[in-house]
Design a protein around this motif. Structure first.
Motif, PDB file in Angstrom:
ATOM      1  N   SER A  83      14.276  34.413  -8.435  1.00 21.50           N
ATOM      2  CA  SER A  83      12.944  34.641  -7.862  1.00 21.50           C
ATOM      3  C   SER A  83      12.822  34.816  -6.276  1.00 21.50           C
ATOM      4  CB  SER A  83      11.856  33.827  -8.506  1.00 21.50           C
ATOM      5  OG  SER A  83      11.849  33.728  -9.873  1.00 21.50           O
ATOM      6  N   VAL A  84      13.752  34.300  -5.696  1.00 18.92           N
ATOM      7  CA  VAL A  84      13.700  34.404  -4.206  1.00 18.92           C
ATOM      8  C   VAL A  84      15.183  35.116  -3.859  1.00 18.92           C
ATOM      9  CG1 VAL A  84      12.256  32.412  -4.170  1.00 18.92           C
ATOM     10  CG2 VAL A  84      14.706  32.178  -4.114  1.00 18.92           C
ATOM     11  N   PRO A  85      15.059  35.577  -2.612  1.00 19.66           N
ATOM     12  CA  PRO A  85      16.394  36.105  -1.976  1.00 19.66           C
ATOM     13  C   PRO A  85      17.317  35.074  -1.649  1.00 19.66           C
ATOM     14  CG  PRO A  85      14.152  36.912  -0.868  1.00 19.66           C
ATOM     15  CD  PRO A  85      13.997  35.882  -1.728  1.00 19.66           C
ATOM     16  N   LYS A  86      18.540  35.325  -1.418  1.00 16.66           N
ATOM     17  CA  LYS A  86      19.509  34.250  -1.382  1.00 16.66           C
ATOM     18  C   LYS A  86      19.542  33.708  -0.079  1.00 16.66           C
ATOM     19  CE  LYS A  86      23.182  37.619   0.034  1.00 16.66           C
ATOM     20  NZ  LYS A  86      24.664  37.831  -0.514  1.00 16.66           N
ATOM     21  N   GLU A  87      18.723  34.416   0.952  1.00 19.98           N
ATOM     22  CA  GLU A  87      18.692  34.003   2.373  1.00 19.98           C
ATOM     23  C   GLU A  87      17.665  32.736   2.456  1.00 19.98           C
ATOM     24  OE1 GLU A  87      18.370  37.002   1.598  1.00 19.98           O
ATOM     25  OE2 GLU A  87      20.002  38.139   2.290  1.00 19.98           O
ATOM     26  N   PHE A  88      17.027  32.395   1.315  1.00 23.22           N
ATOM     27  CA  PHE A  88      16.026  31.388   1.342  1.00 23.22           C
ATOM     28  C   PHE A  88      16.492  30.425   0.224  1.00 23.22           C
ATOM     29  CE2 PHE A  88      13.831  35.131   3.130  1.00 23.22           C
ATOM     30  CZ  PHE A  88      13.233  34.501   4.301  1.00 23.22           C
ATOM     31  N   ARG A  89      17.373  30.843  -0.695  1.00 23.65           N
ATOM     32  CA  ARG A  89      17.471  30.217  -2.091  1.00 23.65           C
ATOM     33  C   ARG A  89      17.872  28.496  -1.861  1.00 23.65           C
ATOM     34  NH1 ARG A  89      20.854  33.744  -5.341  1.00 23.65           N
ATOM     35  NH2 ARG A  89      18.991  35.056  -5.458  1.00 23.65           N
ATOM     36  N   GLY A  90      18.664  28.224  -0.707  1.00 25.42           N
ATOM     37  CA  GLY A  90      19.062  26.797  -0.770  1.00 25.42           C
ATOM     38  C   GLY A  90      17.890  26.093  -0.342  1.00 25.42           C
ATOM     39  N   ARG A  91      17.099  26.595   0.780  1.00 22.66           N
ATOM     40  CA  ARG A  91      15.956  25.795   1.214  1.00 22.66           C
ATOM     41  C   ARG A  91      14.968  25.637   0.001  1.00 22.66           C
ATOM     42  NH1 ARG A  91      15.374  29.023   6.651  1.00 22.66           N
ATOM     43  NH2 ARG A  91      16.665  30.430   5.362  1.00 22.66           N
ATOM     44  N   VAL A  92      14.440  26.675  -0.906  1.00 23.46           N
ATOM     45  CA  VAL A  92      13.788  26.511  -1.639  1.00 23.46           C
ATOM     46  C   VAL A  92      14.070  25.539  -2.741  1.00 23.46           C
ATOM     47  CG1 VAL A  92      12.737  27.865  -3.841  1.00 23.46           C
ATOM     48  CG2 VAL A  92      12.850  28.957  -1.537  1.00 23.46           C
ATOM     49  N   LEU A  96      14.307   8.541   1.998  1.00 26.98           N
ATOM     50  CA  LEU A  96      13.540   9.673   2.803  1.00 26.98           C
ATOM     51  C   LEU A  96      14.385  10.391   3.708  1.00 26.98           C
ATOM     52  CD1 LEU A  96      10.319   7.393   3.440  1.00 26.98           C
ATOM     53  CD2 LEU A  96      10.486   9.458   1.921  1.00 26.98           C
ATOM     54  N   ILE A  97      15.374   9.699   4.583  1.00 26.51           N
ATOM     55  CA  ILE A  97      16.078  10.291   5.348  1.00 26.51           C
ATOM     56  C   ILE A  97      17.149  11.141   4.803  1.00 26.51           C
ATOM     57  CG2 ILE A  97      17.971   9.901   7.130  1.00 26.51           C
ATOM     58  CD1 ILE A  97      16.805   7.163   7.655  1.00 26.51           C
ATOM     59  N   SER A  98      17.664  11.072   3.510  1.00 21.02           N
ATOM     60  CA  SER A  98      18.602  11.668   3.004  1.00 21.02           C
ATOM     61  C   SER A  98      17.780  13.043   2.422  1.00 21.02           C
ATOM     62  CB  SER A  98      19.100  10.968   1.550  1.00 21.02           C
ATOM     63  OG  SER A  98      18.256  10.564   0.797  1.00 21.02           O
ATOM     64  N   LEU A  99      16.564  13.150   2.102  1.00 19.76           N
ATOM     65  CA  LEU A  99      15.754  14.098   1.771  1.00 19.76           C
ATOM     66  C   LEU A  99      15.654  15.360   2.818  1.00 19.76           C
ATOM     67  CD1 LEU A  99      12.704  12.813  -0.546  1.00 19.76           C
ATOM     68  CD2 LEU A  99      14.623  14.028  -1.208  1.00 19.76           C
ATOM     69  N   ALA A 100      15.539  14.470   3.916  1.00 21.32           N
ATOM     70  CA  ALA A 100      15.699  15.527   5.206  1.00 21.32           C
ATOM     71  C   ALA A 100      16.909  16.093   5.561  1.00 21.32           C
ATOM     72  CB  ALA A 100      14.905  14.508   6.321  1.00 21.32           C
ATOM     73  N   VAL A 101      17.678  15.316   5.621  1.00 18.05           N
ATOM     74  CA  VAL A 101      19.352  15.770   5.784  1.00 18.05           C
ATOM     75  C   VAL A 101      19.581  16.814   4.599  1.00 18.05           C
ATOM     76  CG1 VAL A 101      21.683  15.188   5.534  1.00 18.05           C
ATOM     77  CG2 VAL A 101      20.046  13.715   6.405  1.00 18.05           C
ATOM     78  N   SER A 102      19.039  16.673   3.272  1.00 21.27           N
ATOM     79  CA  SER A 102      19.129  17.711   2.406  1.00 21.27           C
ATOM     80  C   SER A 102      18.558  19.094   2.706  1.00 21.27           C
ATOM     81  CB  SER A 102      19.089  17.375   0.886  1.00 21.27           C
ATOM     82  OG  SER A 102      17.318  17.252   1.081  1.00 21.27           O
ATOM     83  N   TYR A 103      17.388  19.056   3.366  1.00 15.82           N
ATOM     84  CA  TYR A 103      16.986  20.469   3.888  1.00 15.82           C
ATOM     85  C   TYR A 103      17.705  20.855   4.758  1.00 15.82           C
ATOM     86  CZ  TYR A 103      13.586  23.743   5.207  1.00 15.82           C
ATOM     87  OH  TYR A 103      12.745  25.056   5.315  1.00 15.82           O
ATOM     88  N   GLY A 104      18.338  19.963   5.736  1.00 20.33           N
ATOM     89  CA  GLY A 104      18.833  20.641   7.016  1.00 20.33           C
ATOM     90  C   GLY A 104      20.291  21.309   6.447  1.00 20.33           C
TER      91      GLY A 104
END
Length: 425
Positions: free
Chosen positions: A142-151, A273-281
């Motif tokens: 449902s989202v473009p692949k350019e945003f898919r990882g962050r979504v 908490l830190i690993s969640l931030a790393v995963s988004y990065g």
């Protein structure tokens, strides 16, 4: 209260952004991730205490609850992946799964023996595979692949938040009877079922092939062959983290470092908490530059973290655990992006991604206690230059085994990087 208000504010902000971008499917999937995982986590301690203190079962029987759940989810993940491509009414699949999930949650309150609990836990695993694989497929397409990882990264962040909220709900409801706890979980899954009716069917999204593109078992085998390096990597990572990052992880960190249980628990909360931030990065890195580069980085974090976990130094052990947690949390959304981007049979691909990770978790849960009892905390001393370092044999053997398989998987992925762009399978 302030923390709860902050969580709710973040949730509404994410939902508002999704709606402002007309990503209504994203908003619904985010809500399902939060509510569904909260209801699931609410039941976990209630079921565990029921089996242990009412039925008086052994620790092995408690571990069997986890194994049955993951085995059942592994089976249904593959089945629903193909079903999504053939049947197509994805919202109906999710609605039925969550509706039955609500019923099963209520039945736990009337379980009169451990055997019935085991059966319900197995059914719960089957329904979990049907529900979440379909939701992830809808979200990815449902989202473009350019945003898919962050979504996907935000989706799994909300799932982690749901686990925390579920634990908080149980702490509030722990003085109530099991029936009331199960009823609250029942209501939460009913909300999920209602929300799932608002999800689109296959007719309103793109990316799912028609039923006659890849038929039967051949489609599963083709996807499995094409994605073998990715599936191997996911299986090994989940297997390893299930051994050192589950309940045994608390015991290992306490006994190997000599720190108190409270200190270890606080550290693991900070690591989460830190690993969640790393995963988004890392998800941003994949969206912006290269998904393979992000995958290699996750593998590097895993290898480094597994080796550091064996060193008898408190700081290095904690750093190793942080790297391991960051690797797993980053691979989870990244693997879903791979499944919905680089495979033609995307329903089967995302089903297999879930299946191999669940199999790894089940095998890890079975082998964790046995390996720890056999190898224990026996150490060997290695002298490097003028310093001597003690290494734990238990984690060192696991680290060498996992590192070898991870590097082998990365080598295959590097060799097949051009085939990934063709999306033939």
């Amino acid at each position: 209260m302030a923390g709860d208000f902050a969580y709710i504010s973040v949730l509404w902000l994410l939902l508002g952004v999704a709606l402002s971008l007309r990503w209504s499917v994203v908003a619904l999937c985010f809500a399902l991730a939060l509510i569904g995982t909260s209801g699931f986590r609410l039941l976990i301690p209630a079921i565990s205490y029921l089996c242990r203190y009412v039925f008086g079962v052994s620790a092995l029987a408690l571990a069997l609850l986890t194994v049955l759940f993951f085995v059942a989810r592994s089976i249904s993940s593959v089945l629903v992946g193909k079903l999504c491509e053939v049947y197509g009414r994805l919202n109906v699949v999710v609605f039925i799964a969550f509706s039955l999930f609500a019923l099963v949650s209520l039945l736990f309150a009337f379980a009169g023996s451990i055997h019935l609990v085991l059966v319900l836990r197995f059914v719960q695993g089957l329904l979990s595979g049907f529900a979440w694989v379909t939701v992830q497929l809808l979200l990815g397409l449902s989202v473009p692949k350019e945003f898919r990882g962050r979504v996907f990264a935000i989706y799994f962040m909300l799932g982690s938040l749901g686990f925390s909220l579920g634990n908080y709900l149980y702490s509030v409801l722990s003085s109530f009877s099991l029936l009331w706890i199960c009823f609250v979980a029942f209501c939460m899954y009913c909300v999920c079922a209602i929300l799932s009716l608002l999800l689109p069917s296959r007719a309103t999204i793109t990316g799912i092939p028609s039923a006659n593109v890849l038929r039967g078992l051949s489609s599963v085998l083709r996807v499995l062959r094409f994605g073998f390096p990715l599936f191997t990597l996911l299986f090994v990572v989940r297997l390893y983290f299930s051994i050192v990052g589950g309940e045994l992880g608390y015991v290992y960190l306490c006994e190997f470092t000599g720190l108190s249980m409270g200190v270890v628990a606080r550290f693991l909360a900070i690591v989460s908490l830190i690993s969640l931030a790393v995963s988004y990065g890392i998800a941003w890195l994949g969206d912006r530059f290269s998904d393979l580069l992000a995958l290699y980085l996750c593998s590097l974090l895993l290898v480094a973290g597994s080796l550091l976990l064996a060193v008898s130094n408190v700081s290095l052990v904690f750093l190793g655990f942080l790297l391991l947690s960051s690797s797993l949390r980053s691979l989870t959304p990244l693997s879903r992006k791979f499944a919905t981007t680089y495979f033609r049979s995307r329903g089967v691909a995302i089903g297999l991604v879930n299946s191999v990770t669940n199999l790894g978790a089940a095998l890890g849960a079975v082998s964790a206690g046995y390996l720890y009892d056999v190898l224990g905390l026996v150490t060997i001393s290695i002298r490097f230059l003028s310093t001597s370092t003690d290494l734990c044999i238990f984690t060192l053997v696991l680290a060498l085994f996992v590192s070898t398989l991870v590097l082998f998987s990365c080598l295959l992925l590097h060799m097949w990087r051009f085939r990934l762009k063709s999306s033939k399978y």
